[in-house]
Design an enzyme around this catalytic site. Structure first.
Site, short mmCIF file in Angstrom:
data_model
loop_
_atom_site.label_atom_id
_atom_site.label_comp_id
_atom_site.label_asym_id
_atom_site.label_seq_id
_atom_site.Cartn_x
_atom_site.Cartn_y
_atom_site.Cartn_z
N GLU A 425 -5.77 0.16 0.27
CA GLU A 425 -6.27 1.41 0.82
C GLU A 425 -7.80 1.37 0.89
O GLU A 425 -8.44 1.10 -0.13
CB GLU A 425 -5.80 2.58 -0.06
CG GLU A 425 -4.28 2.72 -0.03
CD GLU A 425 -3.70 3.38 -1.29
OE1 GLU A 425 -4.45 4.04 -2.04
OE2 GLU A 425 -2.49 3.21 -1.52
N ALA A 469 0.62 3.56 0.42
CA ALA A 469 2.00 3.21 0.08
C ALA A 469 1.92 2.01 -0.85
O ALA A 469 1.96 0.86 -0.41
CB ALA A 469 2.78 2.88 1.35
N GLU A 470 1.76 2.30 -2.15
CA GLU A 470 1.47 1.23 -3.10
C GLU A 470 2.62 0.23 -3.21
O GLU A 470 2.39 -0.97 -3.39
CB GLU A 470 1.13 1.82 -4.48
CG GLU A 470 -0.26 2.49 -4.56
CD GLU A 470 -0.32 3.88 -3.93
OE1 GLU A 470 0.75 4.40 -3.55
OE2 GLU A 470 -1.42 4.43 -3.81
N PHE A 493 -6.70 2.93 -7.64
CA PHE A 493 -6.89 3.42 -9.01
C PHE A 493 -5.64 3.06 -9.81
O PHE A 493 -4.53 3.27 -9.31
CB PHE A 493 -7.06 4.94 -9.06
CG PHE A 493 -8.34 5.43 -8.44
CD1 PHE A 493 -9.49 5.57 -9.21
CD2 PHE A 493 -8.40 5.75 -7.09
CE1 PHE A 493 -10.67 6.03 -8.64
CE2 PHE A 493 -9.57 6.20 -6.52
CZ PHE A 493 -10.71 6.35 -7.29
N ILE A 497 -0.85 3.32 -9.57
CA ILE A 497 -0.13 2.04 -9.46
C ILE A 497 1.39 2.28 -9.51
O ILE A 497 2.18 1.44 -9.08
CB ILE A 497 -0.56 1.07 -10.59
CG1 ILE A 497 -0.25 -0.38 -10.21
CG2 ILE A 497 0.07 1.44 -11.93
CD1 ILE A 497 -0.90 -1.41 -11.11
N HIS A 540 -8.08 9.74 -12.90
CA HIS A 540 -9.01 8.69 -12.51
C HIS A 540 -9.55 7.97 -13.74
O HIS A 540 -10.64 7.43 -13.70
CB HIS A 540 -10.16 9.25 -11.67
CG HIS A 540 -9.71 9.82 -10.36
ND1 HIS A 540 -9.22 11.09 -10.24
CD2 HIS A 540 -9.64 9.28 -9.13
CE1 HIS A 540 -8.87 11.32 -8.99
NE2 HIS A 540 -9.11 10.23 -8.29
#
Ligand code: TPP
Ligand code: MG
Length: 740
Positions: A425, A469-470, A493, A497, A540
């Site tokens: 991303e 879209a991890e 980040f 995940i 974060h």
């Protein structure tokens, strides 16, 4: 069943010489189809028998799915196209060239089972010579691999030099082959279309016009859940019909001629480079879901009988008889031959050697390339610090941040190795390349700018943005790496995940082990991790590395300074294992630990801790952003109390440097493990347990841990300070331990 219409323009003599075909299938092909379908069913039946005799341990049948499988194999090219079949595709695999003996070896868990050497359940197909790629039991994960596989094929066609072998890194052990017009087949059940990864895969295949053939084998059930519960409106074709660039087919998948016609059109569309195809095959499931399921509990007899009337084996048999292609004798002959073959294959499989227990550790990691070895230990080559003619020090000799050196390492490796691709991303400079070309913008290159300038140098083929879209980022990377590419992907980040967790736990690290070394996927996943940001808050700031060090097959790296980050990232990229490369956000631009550029070949081996500061009174074992905090605390303790602390920076968490820990604890007799993640069940627990277990007689004090509180990380800086371990906390813990 459908037959080819006779061309009215053919004259009589032509009609006599031209053999009749059925949607392009000759009589002989239909006879072959029958033999394969019947073999498939007979292997199922044999396995069921063997299961009842407790000679095999699980059974998943392909019954009812045989026709579409054979049709798919007949319309594609074995060993040329790529296949991601799911567990019902026994007939497809037989038609591609797998043998009954190979399948039955899988059922008994024989050492020579080509799919997994007895490591996976039967029907988890993997035949390297046929380009049938290893699959897991997780429904849907294979669909993203198929997308990555197709992307790899396209990339290699455009960058054929990338396929070249090279010595000295993973490429030496990773053969690459590709065809310009290859198609990637992937199949799945109706229930599996409910998985998010299915939709992520369709979106990418559609958007990138990839030659992926999605084949949904719809038997109207997912174990006991009927299709109308899985799929809104009960028909997946209706739901996907809006995806651009697709060719769609929906047909009766129990009829090999109808299925062949549909699949042939779909394959032609993909092979011509028009985009992906979606084939929706209505099939039946005449046996229960598996031998652990009894479908009579949720399906009435009438419904089961309705299905039985569509059984693909009896339908094809009737068709062959009706068309005069085979008579009863011919059918009987085939069935007898098949029975004999399956019987003899079962006999042989039952006598085949089983794997030895001591082999269980084989192929968790690459047997060829050891990233802890001296081959990955290369000294830095710093630029000369001498002043240039303008009196200034050369730029390369200036101390650089971790962000700078990670960027430089990525650039070096992309120059060196055309197989390296970067995606994720926001990693591109700009997806709208024309803006860059017209010099209207400077480009982004990552939310932390770690990949800045890479798209501009290497092009959008090699550095590109993905959807948010991890799972797709990691799943596509896995598919590409299996084909021989080296994806270095980014998860923006660590806190995000988790959509990729299935891919990171059940797929990427398992590929080599579960295929008994037939396949591997040495992907690098870079992840920005950690807190101490002042304002990062709960989403974060997370750590959580121990969740991944708990996963066999995955290397986990966590550098604390610029130089180590550069050397370890290069090792990660050149090695032959999947690596989770954790980059602490707070350290990206820290003054601590800056270093001049160490040159394009500097490498730090995995599993080697660094003694940040030698000492004699107690050992502190840590990594990441706790390193500078622990150093500060240790220096204060030395100044104020004359306590000499030995500070170890682990640098890599899996493997970790047990020898360095043991040597230090034997010397100091006191150990403190300090880490940023929440305390309980964290990374330090394992190290503390090992020290207690193996160094008990060397200890003069209990093994201590200092870490974050068992909460999340808060936004308000005062709260964040209270949650994450600070230099003052570390100082207190060290002092207490020294005084024990
Ligand atoms: C991610 C995941 N969730 C649940 C399961 C358990 N499971 C195995 S097969 C299956 C049903 C699959 O149904 P479908 O996709 O329709 O395929 P079919 O077995 O009907 O051919 C389920 C729920 C699994 N293997 N993976
Ligand atoms: Mg189903």
């Amino acid at each position: 069943m459908a037959t080819t219409k006779v061309d009215p323009k053919l004259n009589e003599s032509e009609l006599k010489t031209k053999p009749k075909t059925y949607q392009g299938l000759t009589s002989q092909q239909l006879i072959d189809a029958y033999r394969i379908m019947f073999t498939s069913r007979r292997i199922d039946d044999r396995e069921i028998l063997l299961k009842r005799q407790q000679k095999v341990f699980f059974q998943i049948s392909g019954a009812g799915h045989e026709a579409v499988g054979v049709a798919a194999a007949f319309s594609l090219k074995s060993g040329y196209d790529w296949f991601y079949p799911y567990y019902r595709d026994r007939a497809l695999c037989l038609a591609l060239g797998a043998t009954p003996l190979e399948m039955l070896m899988g059922a008994v868990g024989a050492a020579d089972d080509p799919c997994s050497g007895g490591r996976q359940m039967p029907s988890h197909w993997a035949y390297k010579r046929l380009n049938v790629v290893t699959q897991s039991s997780a429904t849907g994960t294979q669909i993203l691999h198929a997308v990555g596989c197709a992307e790899a094929g396209r990339y290699l066609s455009k960058h054929p030099n990338a396929a070249r072998k090279a010595e000295g890194d993973y490429r030496q052990f990773k053969d690459v082959q590709f065809q310009g017009d290859e198609v990637t087949y992937v199949s799945l059940g109706d229930g599996t279309t409910s998985e998010g990864e299915f939709w992520e895969a369709l979106n990418s295949a559609s958007n990138r016009r990839l030659p992926v053939l999605f084949c949904v084998e719809d038997n109207e059930y997912a174990i006991s859940v009927p299709v109308e519960v899985q799929t809104s409106g009960g028909n997946i074709s209706r739901l996907v019909s809006g995806f651009p660039n697709f060719h769609f087919e929906e047909m009766d998948g129990t009829d090999p001629v109808v299925a062949y016609a549909a699949l042939k059109r779909a394959v032609e569309y993909c092979r011509a480079g028009n985009g992906p195809a979606f084939v929706h095959a209505h099939v039946i499931r005449p046996y229960s879901h598996s031998l652990s399921d009894d479908e009579r509990l949720y399906r009435p007899d009438a419904e089961r009988q309705r299905d039985a009337a569509r059984d693909p084996i009896s339908r094809l048999q009737m068709f062959l008889l009706r068309e005069g292609i085979l008579d009863e004798q011919g059918i009987n002959k085939i069935e007898k031959e098949v029975d004999e073959e399956v019987q003899s294959a079962a006999d042989r499989a039952l006598e085949a050697p089983i794997p030895q227990p001591e082999t269980i550790h084989n192929y968790v990691y690459s047997p060829d390339l050891d990233p802890t070895s001296a081959a990955f230990d290369r000294p830095p080559a710093f630029a000369s610090p001498e002043a240039g003619s303008d009196g200034k020090r050369s730029a390369a000799s200036q101390p650089k941040t971790m962000a700078d050196l990670i960027n430089a390492t990525l650039r070096d490796e992309m120059r060196r190795d055309e197989r390296v691709l970067i995606f994720g991303e926001d990693v591109a400079d700009a997806s709208r390349e024309e803006y860059l070309k017209q010099k209207l913008i400077k480009g982004k290159g990552g939310v932390f700018k770690l990949t800045s300038g890479l798209q501009m140098e290497f092009g959008a083929d090699r550095v590109f943005n993905t959807p948010i879209a991890e799972a797709a980022i990691v799943g596509r990377a896995t598919g590409m790496a299996i084909r021989g590419l080296k994806p270095v992907v980014e998860i923006q980040f660590f806190d995000y995940i988790w959509p990729a967790m299935m891919q990171l736990r059940d797929e990427l690290p398992t590929i080599r082990w579960r295929s008994n070394n037939a396949f591997s996927a040495p992907v690098v996943v870079r992840v920005a991790i950690g807190g101490y940001l002042t304002g990062g808050a709960i989403y974060h700031s997370q750590c959580g590395e121990s969740i991944f060090t708990h996963t066999p097959g995955l290397r986990v790296v966590f550098p604390s300074n610029s130089l180590d980050a550069a050397g370890l990232l290069r090792t990660a990229i050149r090695c032959d294992d999947p690596v989770l490369f954790l980059e602490h956000k707070r350290l990206y631009r820290e003054t601590y630990g800056r270093s001049p550029y160490p040159g394009p070949d500097f490498m730090v081996p995995f599993g080697k801790a660094k003694i940040v500061q030698p000492g004699t009174d107690l050992t502190v074992i840590t990594y990441g952003a706790v390193v500078p905090r622990a150093l500060q605390a240790a220096q204060k303790l030395e100044r104020e109390q004359h306590v000499s602390v030995e500070l170890l920076d682990l640098r890599t968490l899996n493997p970790f440097d047990w020898e360095a820990i043991a040597a230090s604890v034997k010397k100091t007799n006191r150990a403190l493990i300090a880490y940023e993640d929440s305390l309980s069940w964290g990374y330090g627990a394992e190290i503390a347990a090992r020290i207690a277990d193996q160094l008990f007689h060397h200890l003069d004090a209990p093994v201590k841990r200092i870490a974050a509180t068992d909460t999340f990380v808060a936004y308000q800086p005062l709260l964040e300070n209270a949650i994450l371990p600070q230099a003052s906390d570390l100082f207190r813990a060290m002092k207490e331990l020294a005084e024990f």
